[in-house]
Design a protein around this motif. Structure first.
Motif, short mmCIF file in Angstrom:
data_model
loop_
_atom_site.label_atom_id
_atom_site.label_comp_id
_atom_site.label_asym_id
_atom_site.label_seq_id
_atom_site.Cartn_x
_atom_site.Cartn_y
_atom_site.Cartn_z
N PRO A 86 -5.64 0.37 5.16
CA PRO A 86 -5.54 1.14 4.34
C PRO A 86 -4.59 0.88 3.03
O PRO A 86 -5.52 2.02 2.17
N THR A 87 -3.60 0.60 2.91
CA THR A 87 -2.54 0.68 1.78
C THR A 87 -3.67 0.45 0.26
O THR A 87 -4.10 1.22 -0.73
N PRO A 88 -4.30 -1.19 0.29
CA PRO A 88 -5.37 -1.14 -0.26
C PRO A 88 -5.93 -0.39 -1.23
O PRO A 88 -6.53 -0.11 -2.21
N GLU B 122 -1.56 -14.92 5.40
CA GLU B 122 -1.09 -14.86 4.43
C GLU B 122 -0.43 -14.56 2.66
O GLU B 122 -0.07 -14.82 1.46
N GLN B 123 0.35 -13.31 3.04
CA GLN B 123 0.74 -12.43 2.39
C GLN B 123 2.56 -12.89 3.04
O GLN B 123 3.09 -12.88 2.37
N PHE B 124 3.13 -14.19 3.92
CA PHE B 124 3.83 -14.96 4.09
C PHE B 124 3.76 -16.58 2.81
O PHE B 124 4.91 -16.51 3.58
N CYS C 159 6.11 -9.20 0.77
CA CYS C 159 4.91 -9.94 1.18
C CYS C 159 4.08 -8.53 1.29
O CYS C 159 3.26 -8.41 2.97
N THR C 160 3.23 -7.38 0.69
CA THR C 160 1.88 -6.84 0.98
C THR C 160 1.34 -6.46 -0.11
O THR C 160 1.67 -6.87 -1.67
N VAL C 161 0.00 -6.09 0.00
CA VAL C 161 -0.76 -5.76 -0.61
C VAL C 161 -0.56 -4.29 -0.62
O VAL C 161 -0.61 -3.86 0.51
N PRO C 162 -1.57 -3.55 -1.61
CA PRO C 162 -1.70 -4.07 -2.58
C PRO C 162 -1.08 -4.58 -3.42
O PRO C 162 0.16 -3.86 -3.54
N SER D 171 3.94 -3.72 -7.67
CA SER D 171 3.42 -2.87 -6.14
C SER D 171 4.13 -2.06 -6.39
O SER D 171 4.28 -0.98 -6.75
N GLU D 172 3.35 -1.48 -4.78
CA GLU D 172 3.82 -0.24 -4.16
C GLU D 172 2.89 0.93 -5.05
O GLU D 172 2.47 0.57 -6.44
N VAL D 173 1.76 1.16 -3.98
CA VAL D 173 0.62 2.52 -4.90
C VAL D 173 0.80 2.80 -6.04
O VAL D 173 0.15 3.54 -7.18
N PRO D 174 2.01 4.17 -5.72
CA PRO D 174 2.19 5.28 -6.58
C PRO D 174 2.08 4.97 -8.55
O PRO D 174 1.26 4.70 -8.97
N PHE E 89 0.42 2.44 15.59
CA PHE E 89 -0.42 1.50 15.63
C PHE E 89 0.85 -0.09 15.40
O PHE E 89 0.99 -0.72 16.43
N ARG E 90 1.95 0.02 15.06
CA ARG E 90 2.90 -1.11 14.51
C ARG E 90 3.75 -1.21 15.82
O ARG E 90 4.16 -2.46 15.72
N ASN E 91 3.76 -0.17 16.28
CA ASN E 91 4.32 0.28 17.38
C ASN E 91 4.37 -0.45 18.71
O ASN E 91 4.98 -0.20 20.05
N CYS F 12 7.62 -7.94 16.59
CA CYS F 12 8.47 -8.67 15.90
C CYS F 12 7.97 -7.93 14.62
O CYS F 12 8.66 -8.51 13.59
N ARG F 13 6.45 -7.66 14.19
CA ARG F 13 6.41 -6.99 13.03
C ARG F 13 6.51 -5.33 13.00
O ARG F 13 5.15 -5.05 12.14
N ALA F 14 6.96 -5.04 13.59
CA ALA F 14 6.58 -3.32 13.03
C ALA F 14 7.08 -2.37 11.98
O ALA F 14 6.34 -1.77 11.94
N1 LIG Z 1 4.95 0.35 0.13
C1 LIG Z 1 3.67 -0.23 0.09
C2 LIG Z 1 3.39 -0.49 1.70
C3 LIG Z 1 2.38 -1.50 1.28
C4 LIG Z 1 1.39 -1.99 2.85
O1 LIG Z 1 1.97 -1.56 4.03
N2 LIG Z 1 0.35 -2.54 2.86
C5 LIG Z 1 -0.20 -3.45 3.68
C6 LIG Z 1 -1.95 -2.95 4.02
S1 LIG Z 1 -2.13 -2.24 4.65
C7 LIG Z 1 0.51 -4.85 4.35
O2 LIG Z 1 0.72 -5.14 3.42
N3 LIG Z 1 0.59 -5.15 5.21
C8 LIG Z 1 1.14 -6.42 5.12
C9 LIG Z 1 1.22 -7.28 6.98
O3 LIG Z 1 2.03 -6.30 7.58
O4 LIG Z 1 2.87 -8.28 7.45
C10 LIG Z 1 2.87 0.32 -0.08
O5 LIG Z 1 2.59 1.43 -1.10
O6 LIG Z 1 2.20 -0.07 -1.63
#
Ligand SMILES: N[C@@H](CCC(=O)N[C@@H](CS)C(=O)NCC(=O)O)C(=O)O
Length: 209
Positions: free
Chosen positions: A9-11, A36-38, A49-52, A63-66, A111-113, A120-122
């Motif tokens: 969703p975020t990318p 792969e983000q780790f 460790c996040t995309v985008p 990084s960070e959408v805004p 979702f994550r909870n 362990c990755r909430a």
């Molecule tokens: N605060 C970041 C959040 C980005 C984010 O949450 N990306 C998720 C994909 S939707 C991610 O990289 N998840 C990696 C993971 O679950 O370890 C932003 O605004 O770009």
């Protein structure tokens, strides 16, 4: 420039933004489903460790959408998605942040909870956090309130921030689709304004991004 990307969703908020502007930039897939983000190679690019993430030609990484949106808006100014004057921009940012806080974060909490793959990755990022079932339940409740609030908003305006499609609509529709597809929280039938708006936005080519 290259965009570190994944079909998540975020990318998608960046992909839709670029598609609205008619801009294509090279993309590198970071398979977050495979972790792969780790890996050290990506941590060196984005320690969160996040995309985008957007790497500029001089090697600077955003990084960070805004932040990425603001860079892209300044670089490719037309069509504007972040407003044409200070008042418009402020209103779009206000609504976009509400969409993220009340919509996207609600879906993410749910979702994550709750999904076993995120034990362990909430929360995203390099640190481990346990899932909390009560937070998942709160996320589901918040999402239903989000739908009701968005429905009230869309009873008075065509798009989230007013008369024009903007970045606020991108965050809103990505949040709705995330809640529907990943958490199974559909827009209730009574939220007719949200349903009508969703149908309309889904007809834009950028929706497929
Ligand atoms: N605060 C970041 C959040 C980005 C984010 O949450 N990306 C998720 C994909 S939707 C991610 O990289 N998840 C990696 C993971 O679950 O370890 C932003 O605004 O770009």
């Amino acid at each position: 420039m290259q965009l570190y990307d994944f079909p998540a969703p975020t990318p998608r908020r960046i992909r839709m933004f670029l598609a609205e502007k008619g801009v294509e930039i090279p993309r590198v897939c970071v398979d977050i489903a495979k972790g792969e983000q780790f890996r050290p190679a990506f941590r060196a690019i984005n320690p969160s460790c996040t995309v985008p993430a957007l790497m500029l030609d001089n090697g600077t990484v955003l990084s960070e959408v805004p932040a990425i949106w603001h860079y892209l808006e300044a670089t490719y100014s037309k069509p504007t998605l972040l407003g044409g004057n200070p008042e418009e921009t402020a209103l779009i940012l206000m609504w976009e942040r509400r969409m993220e806080f009340d919509g996207y974060f609600a879906a993410a909490e749910a979702f994550r909870n709750s999904v076993p793959a995120f034990a362990c990755r909430a929360l995203t990022g390099p640190h481990e956090y346990d899932q909390i079932e009560a937070v998942a339940a709160r996320g589901r409740a918040r999402m239903l309130n989000f739908y009701a609030d968005l429905d009230a908003r869309l009873a008075t305006v065509e798009f989230v921030a007013g008369a024009a499609f903007t970045a606020a609509d991108i965050t809103a529709i990505v949040s709705v689709d995330f809640a529907q597809n990943a958490v199974g929280i559909s827009v209730p039938d009574r939220c007719e304004n949200v349903l009508r708006w969703h149908e309309r936005v889904a007809q834009r080519p950028s929706y497929q991004a």
